[in-house]
Structures are given as structure tokens and as C-alpha cells.
Design a protein around this motif. Structure first.
Motif, PDB file in Angstrom:
ATOM      1  N   ILE A 163     -48.742 -10.012 -45.410  1.00  0.00           N
ATOM      2  CA  ILE A 163     -47.901 -10.493 -44.307  1.00  0.00           C
ATOM      3  C   ILE A 163     -46.653  -9.624 -44.169  1.00  0.00           C
ATOM      4  N   VAL A 164     -46.006  -9.336 -45.284  1.00  0.00           N
ATOM      5  CA  VAL A 164     -44.799  -8.506 -45.248  1.00  0.00           C
ATOM      6  C   VAL A 164     -45.144  -7.089 -44.798  1.00  0.00           C
ATOM      7  N   LEU A 165     -46.273  -6.553 -45.263  1.00  0.00           N
ATOM      8  CA  LEU A 165     -46.694  -5.216 -44.847  1.00  0.00           C
ATOM      9  C   LEU A 165     -46.940  -5.171 -43.341  1.00  0.00           C
ATOM     10  N   PHE A 166     -47.622  -6.184 -42.815  1.00  0.00           N
ATOM     11  CA  PHE A 166     -47.900  -6.235 -41.376  1.00  0.00           C
ATOM     12  C   PHE A 166     -46.596  -6.294 -40.573  1.00  0.00           C
ATOM     13  N   ALA A 167     -45.672  -7.139 -41.002  1.00  0.00           N
ATOM     14  CA  ALA A 167     -44.396  -7.277 -40.289  1.00  0.00           C
ATOM     15  C   ALA A 167     -43.602  -5.976 -40.336  1.00  0.00           C
ATOM     16  N   ALA A 168     -43.610  -5.317 -41.486  1.00  0.00           N
ATOM     17  CA  ALA A 168     -42.869  -4.059 -41.617  1.00  0.00           C
ATOM     18  C   ALA A 168     -43.487  -2.969 -40.741  1.00  0.00           C
ATOM     19  N   CYS A 169     -44.821  -2.908 -40.704  1.00  0.00           N
ATOM     20  CA  CYS A 169     -45.490  -1.904 -39.865  1.00  0.00           C
ATOM     21  C   CYS A 169     -45.156  -2.118 -38.388  1.00  0.00           C
ATOM     22  N   LEU A 170     -45.139  -3.381 -37.953  1.00  0.00           N
ATOM     23  CA  LEU A 170     -44.788  -3.657 -36.561  1.00  0.00           C
ATOM     24  C   LEU A 170     -43.365  -3.193 -36.263  1.00  0.00           C
ATOM     25  N   ALA A 171     -42.451  -3.475 -37.206  1.00  0.00           N
ATOM     26  CA  ALA A 171     -41.052  -3.098 -37.003  1.00  0.00           C
ATOM     27  C   ALA A 171     -40.887  -1.580 -36.940  1.00  0.00           C
ATOM     28  N   VAL A 172     -41.691  -0.854 -37.716  1.00  0.00           N
ATOM     29  CA  VAL A 172     -41.581   0.602 -37.749  1.00  0.00           C
ATOM     30  C   VAL A 172     -42.267   1.242 -36.550  1.00  0.00           C
ATOM     31  N   LEU A 173     -43.434   0.726 -36.180  1.00  0.00           N
ATOM     32  CA  LEU A 173     -44.230   1.355 -35.119  1.00  0.00           C
ATOM     33  C   LEU A 173     -43.713   1.033 -33.718  1.00  0.00           C
ATOM     34  N   VAL A 174     -43.137  -0.152 -33.544  1.00  0.00           N
ATOM     35  CA  VAL A 174     -42.609  -0.536 -32.225  1.00  0.00           C
ATOM     36  C   VAL A 174     -41.089  -0.442 -32.298  1.00  0.00           C
ATOM     37  N   ARG A 175     -40.558   0.669 -31.801  1.00  0.00           N
ATOM     38  CA  ARG A 175     -39.140   0.951 -31.972  1.00  0.00           C
ATOM     39  C   ARG A 175     -38.252   0.143 -31.039  1.00  0.00           C
ATOM     40  N   ARG A 176     -38.732  -0.133 -29.837  1.00  0.00           N
ATOM     41  CA  ARG A 176     -37.901  -0.859 -28.876  1.00  0.00           C
ATOM     42  C   ARG A 176     -37.792  -2.323 -29.285  1.00  0.00           C
ATOM     43  N   GLU A 177     -36.567  -2.773 -29.428  1.00  0.00           N
ATOM     44  CA  GLU A 177     -36.335  -4.132 -29.945  1.00  0.00           C
ATOM     45  C   GLU A 177     -36.913  -5.200 -29.029  1.00  0.00           C
ATOM     46  N   VAL A 178     -36.805  -5.002 -27.715  1.00  0.00           N
ATOM     47  CA  VAL A 178     -37.312  -6.000 -26.777  1.00  0.00           C
ATOM     48  C   VAL A 178     -38.827  -6.138 -26.921  1.00  0.00           C
ATOM     49  N   ALA A 179     -39.527  -4.996 -26.970  1.00  0.00           N
ATOM     50  CA  ALA A 179     -40.987  -5.025 -27.109  1.00  0.00           C
ATOM     51  C   ALA A 179     -41.384  -5.620 -28.456  1.00  0.00           C
TER      52      ALA A 179
END
Length: 650
Positions: free
Chosen positions: A381-397
């Protein structure tokens, strides 16, 4: 030399807003968890909840609290911290399941908050998203909505609290990001403690509480070493400091493994798997859990067992795939960072006790269960959340995607929580997803038997269906034996019970019921031998001791019988049947004072017991206590007027 730029001073309102923000998110997590579990919060006791709570004599007295801690077989499993919470709660709300459900939900919410704070400290991006996923993920429902799994919710809270304390002790809670590591985010710094050793002591104490709740938490010191390696702070000093953690964890694990076999019953033909077969089970299970985390669909209380063929080639793809993923992540650790490898190692390592390498009781009917990955799921779960935060740079998206995922999970969890509202709903849903499970048919049979009035026809049909599906399982023969006994077929009952014992020679309940069948044929000596065998296997088997008392009573061995009823009352002081039979023995012996003591306790518990009131009055008359006797006799006549005919004529 350049001067350090002075940081601008934030307005007081902005500072206050920043200080309130963590509290606001924590409140949102608690509220979301509370809401998502509303369908389960009002649910009934499920499956073995009665053994753990409502029918557990250890929860009913101060002596029971001592038994919880000092007699490992006093409860279904030796998790004294869990049963201590049940002991306290039983004093608060007794047999009402609502309170137990609410505490489980609260513990789950607190773990989600701790998870968020820990990974924010470790500078993992997406920590709030990870905490939200954990709080509302459907896979967690089995652990939160099933009261028995207090083991999971309580142990994880202590596990995370111990981890937090150790990170504070080690001052690795806000390390500098390693160069070239993408999965590093904002953290928060705390001033180092002036004396760090109390944090070490607190961590060890909390770890002991975690082990006392569930020994799957024995993996914590290994997880701490993984975190230190990830943060490039692993030293021999910390390895040495964690030795006491490893020592108590290993000891607790070995003790639990022994109790699973000797007390819980995780031994016999249903657990006879070779090492290659166990490797296949483990490899398949790891991918099963990954799939359920990614796509939490068709979650079942009991999943079908898959065939285990170590001679076929394709099943080996499962364990080989696990090793391959770990090897690839290790090879890429300098390019993508150590975080993904640590997350996967944490996931697999925490799962190890439930992967089939050691015998656990549920292996008799399934290899996997949602509650097995409650702790381990944190890694992915933490890995998935971190990957999303890194791969999707725009905060709104990023916020939009995270919110959509959490909303979908929330809706699915609400639906899944509703399945846990009562026994019939749970097992009917499980039957749709696993129609060939003998365990499901067995529990549907139990439901039919417990109806008012009992539906013995449906119960018999369901037990026989379970026997068809699993003719080599002792419990299916045991249940069909009870069907024969209820139908008056003593020979048929004895035949099935003997078959159950043949399959599982340490099946205490089967010996006890075989003794009952022998009593029905008035073969008292043989019946007594079966009851003694039961008590040899389970000295605290109250029903066997009660039945032994009945057999001794029918042989007019009244003193011996009374001792057995007294032993039952020591296990459960509120056992009405044992109080009644003890009184009967003493009345026959003319020991009216002892009879009056037992009957007094009986009518205290059940003032509406007319026969108990009458017999207490009669015993008090024999003792010359006229006024007390008259009071109880009048109560008896008011409840049951025909008892007047039992009075001797002057």
C-alpha cells in the motif's frame, strides 16, 4: 562566504493552520473509518466469536483474568493481551457485540493514523494517501468486522507504536534522503530526545504487547533492520540493540507454533504437506494476496483450496516469480532506490508465518484468508501510494486520482462490511463464492440447528453434504454422528464418532460425544473411560467434565459426581446445569446446607427458575430456616402453581 538567508516569519494564523492540519487529517481518517464500518458495527457475533467472547468462562471472573495470563490453554489461543481487553469489555457490555465491534474499528483507525505519521517521518511521499487506503480497503474488513480478529487490530497498533518509539530512539525518523532515490518526500523533524533510552524501553515493551496480541508481529525487528538498510543507517550497534527483540519474537513464535499443534489442533492428515508442496502453496499465496490488494473483488470469508501438484511445471511459476521480482528490484536498487525492494521484502516477510511453512489451523479448509495480510499489506500500500506521488507530479491530478481510488474502495468496503452483519448472511455469501467448501456447509448446518425451533432436517442435509465433500475430515464425521444421535440411531452415531477419532486421534470432542452415546446405552464404565480420555486431552473441557458427573451420578457415586460438578463451576461459576446437578447430589445425600448454597446461587442467577426456588425452599425447611424457606416457596408457587402438589401433606 555567503550569509545564510533569513527565513520569512509566517503569520500567526498561518502557523496555527499548519499546526491544526495534522489533527484535521487524523479526524478525517477516524471519521472515514467509523463511517465505512457502520454496516458491521451493529453486527452479531460470528463463527468462533462465541468461543473467544460470549461463551468464554475466563472472561467472567477475576480468576479468569489470571487464567488468561498464566494458563495458556484457558482460551482458544494464548494471546493474553487480546483476552485481557475482552475481559474488560465483557464487564462493560457482556454479550452485546456492538461494543466489541466499535473498539475494533477504533483500533483500526488509530493504526491508520500511526501508519501515516511513521511514513511521513520516514519521508515517504504519499503517506496520507497510504493511510487512507489502509483505513478503507476492503481486504481489511475481515480483520475489523470479525471480533475474533481483535488479534490483528490490537497487535498492529502495538506493532506500529513500537516501531515509532524505536525510530525516535534511533533518531532515524527524519533522515536525509539518499542520493538518487526517487521515493523520498517531505518529512517532519522533531528535536532529538535528551535521553533516548526511555524510547528504547518503550519500544521493547510495546513489542511485547504486540506479541501478546498476535505473534505475526515477531517480524518487527527484521522490519526495522530493513528500514535502516533502506535509509543507509544500518550499523552493528542497531543490530545488537535489536537482539532482545529477535529473542523474544522467536520464543513467542515457537511457543505459538507448539500451541497451534497441541492445543488448537493444527496437526494430522490435513496438514501433511511436503516441503516442495509448501513452497508451491507459499508462492501461489503471495500472488493471491497481491491480486486481492490490487483488485479487491469477490472477497470471501473462506476461499477455495487449490490443488497442490509439485510434479507439474506451471505451479512453480508462482514461487519463481516471487524470487524473480525480488532479484530484479535488488539489481535496480541503485537506479530506482531501495524503497521498492524494502516494501516487497516487508510484504513477503510479514506474510511468511501464514504462507504454509508452519501449520496453522485454517489450513484444513483454506490456504489463504484476507486477515492474513492485514499487517503485510502495509508494504505494498505504501509503495503504491509513493509511486503515485512520484509519477503524477501535478498536485491537482494526484489529488483527484487518489480521491477517486479512496472513494471506490470506500464504497466496496461498505458493501463488504454488510456481509458481516450475522452468521447466515456471512455463510450464505461465502457459499456463493465457494460452493464446494465443507467448512461452509458445516457452518450452515450449525445455523439450521440453532434456529428456534431447530431445523434438524436442513442441518442433517448440510452436514451430509459436508461429509460428501470431505470424507477424510474428522469434523464432518463428527457432525453426521450428532445427526444420528439426534435421530436415536445410537449405532450410527458411534460408528461416525469412531471414524472421526480414527482420522484425528486427538479429537477431544469426538471422545466426549462417544461417551454420550455409550451413556445412552447405559454403558457407564465405557462412557466414563471416554470422558476421561477427553479430559486427558483437554483438562478444561467443561462439557466432558459435566457429562462425567452425570455418568457417576447414574452409578450412585454421588461424591465423585459432585466433585465433577464443582470442577465445572470452577471453570464457569455461572453454569446453571452444574449448580442444579450439584444440588441434586447433595439433596440425595441429605447434605442440605451444601444443596442450599448451590440452589441459592442458581436462583440468584435465574430468579424465574421455579423448580430451583422450590427446591431451595425445601432444603431450607430441612435446615429449620422457616422464614427463608417460605419466601422461596411462595416465589416458586407464583411462578409455577402446580408445584404446590409437591409439598408433603401434613
Amino acid at each position: 562566504m555567503s550569509k545564510r538567508r533569513k527565513q520569512p516569519t509566517l503569520p500567526q494564523t498561518a502557523t496555527r493552520a499548519r499546526s491544526l492540519k495534522p489533527w484535521l487529517f487524523a479526524a478525517i481518517l477516524i471519521a472515514a473509518t467509523w463511517l465505512v464500518y457502520r454496516p458491521a458495527a451493529s453486527g452479531a457475533f460470528l463463527w468462533d466469536d462465541n468461543d473467544y467472547v460470549s461463551d468464554n468462562p475466563a472472561l467472567r471472573s477475576s480468576d479468569g483474568l489470571a487464567d488468561i495470563w498464566f494458563h495458556p490453554t484457558a482460551s482458544p489461543q494464548y494471546y493474553p493481551v487480546v483476552f485481557t481487553t475482552f475481559w474488560v469489555e465483557y464487564a462493560l457490555w457482556g454479550d452485546n457485540p456492538h461494543g466489541y465491534h466499535e473498539i475494533n474499528i477504533l483500533l483500526h483507525a488509530l493504526s491508520a493514523i500511526l501508519l501515516w505519521r511513521i511514513f511521513r517521518r520516514l519521508r515517504v511521499p504519499g503517506a496520507p494517501f497510504a493511510a487512507a487506503i489502509f483505513a478503507v480497503h476492503p481486504v481489511m474488513v475481515e480483520s475489523v468486522a470479525w471480533i475474533t480478529e481483535r488479534k490483528n487490530t490490537l497487535s498492529l497498533l502495538f506493532y506500529l507504536a513500537s516501531l515509532y518509539a524505536y525510530l525516535r530512539f534511533a533518531q532515524s525518523d527524519a533522515p536525509s534522503p539518499a542520493p538518487g532515490t526517487p521515493l523520498e518526500g517531505k518529512g517532519e523533524d522533531l528535536p532529538p530526545p535528551q535521553d533516548p533510552w526511555p524510547w528504547y524501553g518503550a519500544s521493547l515493551l510495546l513489542f511485547l504487547f504486540a506479541l501478546g496480541s498476535k505473534t505475526v508481529t515477531a517480524s518487527l525487528p527484521a522490519a526495522i533492520l530493513l528500514i535502516f538498510w533502506w535509509k543507509r543507517r544500518l550499523t552493528t550497534r542497531h543490530a545488537a540493540l535489536l537482539l532482545p527483540f529477535f529473542a523474544v519474537g522467536i520464543a513467542a513464535g515457537l511457543f505459538t507454533s507448539h500451541l497451534e499443534r497441541a492445543h488448537v489442533g493444527a496437526s494430522g492428515p490435513e496438514w501433511n504437506y511436503t516441503l516442495p508442496q509448501r513452497l508451491l502453496i507459499a508462492g501461489h499465496a503471495v500472488w493471491f494476496y497481491v491480486a486481492k490488494l490490487l483488485v479487491p473483488w469477490k472477497l470471501a470469508f473462506v476461499y477455495p483450496k487449490w490443488p497442490v501438484d509439485s510434479h507439474a511445471a506451471w505451479p512453480w511459476l508462482f514461487p519463481i516469480g516471487v524470487v524473480a521480482v525480488i532479484a530484479v528490484l535488488f539489481a535496480l536498487r541503485n537506479r530506482i532506490g531501495r524503497g521498492p525492494l524494502v516494501a516487497v521484502l516487508f510484504f513477503v516477510g510479514t506474510l511468511v508465518p501464514a504462507l504454509g511453512f508452519v501449520n496453522v489451523y485454517p489450513m484444513r479448509y483454506t490456504f489463504v484468508a484476507d486477515h492474513y495480510q492485514y499487517h503485510a499489506s502495509i508494504g505494498l500500500i505504501v509503495l503504491f501510494a509513493a509511486c503515485l506521488a512520484v509519477l503524477v507530479r501535478r498536485e491537482v491530478a494526484r489529488t483527484a486520482i487518489a480521491s477517486a481510488i479512496v472513494l471506490v474502495l470506500f464504497i466496496v468496503t461498505v458493501v463488504q462490511s454488510g456481509i458481516y452483519k450475522d452468521q447466515e448472511t456471512l455463510w450464505t455469501d461465502t457459499l456463493k463464492k465457494n460452493p464446494n467448501s465443507w467448512m461452509v456447509w458445516t457452518n450452515l448446518g450449525h445455523i439450521a440447528e440453532r434456529q428456534n425451533p431447530p431445523d434438524r432436517v436442513s442441518a442433517a442435509a448440510r452436514y451430509r453434504r459436508a461429509l460428501e465433500l470431505a470424507p477424510n475430515v474428522a469434523q464432518t464425521h463428527y457432525n453426521v454422528g450428532l445427526v444420528h444421535l439426534n435421530q436415536g440411531d445410537i449405532a450410527g452415531a458411534a460408528r461416525e464418532l469412531e471414524k472421526a477419532i480414527e482420522i484425528e486421534p486427538r479429537y477431544a470432542d469426538a471422545y466426549e460425544m462417544l461417551g454420550v452415546t455409550l451413556m445412552a446405552e447405559k454403558k457407564y464404565d465405557q462412557a466414563i473411560a471416554q470422558f476421561h480420555k477427553t479430559l486427558e486431552l483437554e483438562p478444561r473441557h467443561a462439557k466432558a467434565r459435566f457429562d462425567l458427573g452425570l455418568a457417576l451420578r447414574d452409578q450412585d457415586r454421588l461424591d465423585d459426581a459432585a466433585r465433577q460438578f464443582q470442577a465445572v463451576l470452577k471453570l464457569n461459576p455461572n453454569d446453571l446445569a452444574a449448580l442444579r446437578e450439584l444440588a441434586n447430589c447433595r439433596i440425595k445425600q441429605g447434605r442440605f446446607a451444601e444443596a442450599a448454597d448451590a440452589l441459592g446461587r442458581l436462583v440468584e442467577l435465574r430468579p424465574d427458575n421455579a423448580d430451583g426456588q422450590f427446591d431451595l425452599g425445601a432444603a431450607l425447611l430441612k435446615l429449620g430456616r422457616q422464614e427463608e424457606a417460605q419466601d422461596h416457596l411462595l416465589k416458586a408457587f407464583a411462578l409455577k402453581p402446580e408445584l404446590r402438589r409437591r409439598l408433603p401433606h401434613p
